[in-house]
Design an enzyme around this catalytic site. Structure first.
Site, PDB file in Angstrom:
ATOM      1  CG  ASP A 165     -29.329  25.173  10.301  1.00 28.23           C
ATOM      2  OD1 ASP A 165     -28.243  25.734  10.511  1.00 28.23           O
ATOM      3  OD2 ASP A 165     -29.817  24.338  11.081  1.00 28.23           O
ATOM      4  NE  ARG A 220     -31.198  35.470  20.275  1.00 29.79           N
ATOM      5  CZ  ARG A 220     -31.754  35.809  19.105  1.00 29.79           C
ATOM      6  NH1 ARG A 220     -32.948  36.375  19.067  1.00 29.79           N
ATOM      7  NH2 ARG A 220     -31.133  35.588  17.971  1.00 29.79           N
ATOM      8  NE  ARG A 235     -25.990  32.834  22.063  1.00 24.77           N
ATOM      9  CZ  ARG A 235     -26.806  33.148  23.065  1.00 24.77           C
ATOM     10  NH1 ARG A 235     -27.068  32.272  24.017  1.00 24.77           N
ATOM     11  NH2 ARG A 235     -27.350  34.356  23.143  1.00 24.77           N
ATOM     12  CG  ASN A 238     -24.181  27.434   9.925  1.00 20.89           C
ATOM     13  OD1 ASN A 238     -23.380  27.092  10.801  1.00 20.89           O
ATOM     14  ND2 ASN A 238     -25.379  26.890   9.815  1.00 20.89           N
ATOM     15  CG  HIS A 292     -27.441  22.138   8.823  1.00 21.68           C
ATOM     16  ND1 HIS A 292     -27.679  22.128  10.182  1.00 21.68           N
ATOM     17  CD2 HIS A 292     -28.375  21.336   8.260  1.00 21.68           C
ATOM     18  CE1 HIS A 292     -28.726  21.354  10.417  1.00 21.68           C
ATOM     19  NE2 HIS A 292     -29.161  20.872   9.280  1.00 21.68           N
ATOM     20  N   GLY A 341     -15.309  21.544  17.669  1.00 20.02           N
ATOM     21  CA  GLY A 341     -14.422  22.370  16.852  1.00 20.02           C
ATOM     22  C   GLY A 341     -13.648  21.612  15.793  1.00 20.02           C
ATOM     23  CB  SER A 342     -13.967  18.319  14.100  1.00 20.48           C
ATOM     24  OG  SER A 342     -15.241  18.328  13.503  1.00 20.48           O
ATOM     25  CG  ASN A 343     -16.722  21.644  10.481  1.00 17.86           C
ATOM     26  OD1 ASN A 343     -16.522  21.370   9.299  1.00 17.86           O
ATOM     27  ND2 ASN A 343     -17.667  21.039  11.208  1.00 17.86           N
TER      28      ASN A 343
END
Ligand code: GAR
Length: 227
Positions: free
Chosen positions: A146, A66, A92, A108, A110, A13-15
């Site tokens: 991604d 899912r 996920r 997102n 990446h 969770g650093s972002n």
């Protein structure tokens, strides 16, 4: 307009922390309404707790498939009033049902210069391949891994022979700058997507940004003051 964020994380969770920090110092016009994790041990949950932010761990094992798990994620996100979904190390694939619920509002980050090196080992794959520029990418999310349209990228040099952890740390440091910046562009309504191509509109105050890097990296579109 102030973004109402749901941050989805699976790990450190650093972002998430970088986003919380930029909100706290006023650079990012957003509120984190909910942190959602698919792993109860994720450090991201402790970071949310420390910041006084609502947080929830949902277990995929409690759901038959899912679709059912993602429906629970959608329900929690909506209940907390979030309008934008931020994947921050969320490992996920989202279902079409989830993406349809927040169409065009899921982003997102990446650790590679996409479309090179998607997947779970972005930085390691770049180093193994022998590229001289690694980096990170903030992009809209679609149904492939991604893969969605690119908003901003930072290129980071690879130093021959350096330990992978050093390269990862330098990429991470840039992630923590470009992710809050991309979210601020969204908050300011400056992000336009046409097919795969995203354009960031000029600053509303008309101030030009030089975009001259202050280190051995390049971010494009350029970072603005505060990031
Ligand atoms: C980050 O490096 C992010 O780019 C990566 O997971 C890490 C999470 O770090 N995401 C992916 O690889 C997505 N394919 P964090 O939990 O410290 O923010």
């Amino acid at each position: 307009m102030t973004l109402q964020l749901a941050v989805l994380a699976s790990g450190n969770g650093s972002n998430l922390q970088a986003i919380l920090d930029r909100i706290a110092d006023g650079a990012l016009d957003a509120q984190v309404r909910l942190v959602l994790c698919n792993k109860p041990e994720a450090r991201a949950l402790a970071r949310a707790r420390a910041a006084g932010v609502a947080h929830l761990a949902l277990a995929p094992a409690d759901h038959p498939n899912r679709e059912s798990f993602d429906a629970a994620m959608v329900a929690a996100t909506r209940e907390h009033g979030a309008d934008t979904v931020v994947l921050a190390g969320y490992m996920r694939l989202l279902t079409p049902g989830f993406l349809a619920a927040f169409s065009g509002r899921v982003v997102n980050i990446h650790p590679a210069l996409l479309p090179s090196f998607p997947g779970l080992r972005g930085a390691a794959d770049a180093q193994d391949y022998g590229v001289t520029l690694a980096g990170c990418t903030v992009h809209f999310v679609d149904e492939q891994v991604d893969h969605g349209a690119v908003i901003v990228q930072a290129a980071v040099p690879v130093n021959a022979g350096e330990p992978l952890d050093d390269l990862k740390a330098r990429i991470h440091a840039m992630e923590h700058r470009i992710y809050p910046q991309a979210l601020q562009w969204l908050a300011e309504g400056r992000v336009r997507q046409e097919g795969r191509v995203v354009r960031v509109l000029p600053r509303l105050d008309g101030k030009a940004v030089a975009g001259i890097p202050d280190g051995p990296w390049l971010v494009w579109p350029p970072l603005e003051p505060g990031f």
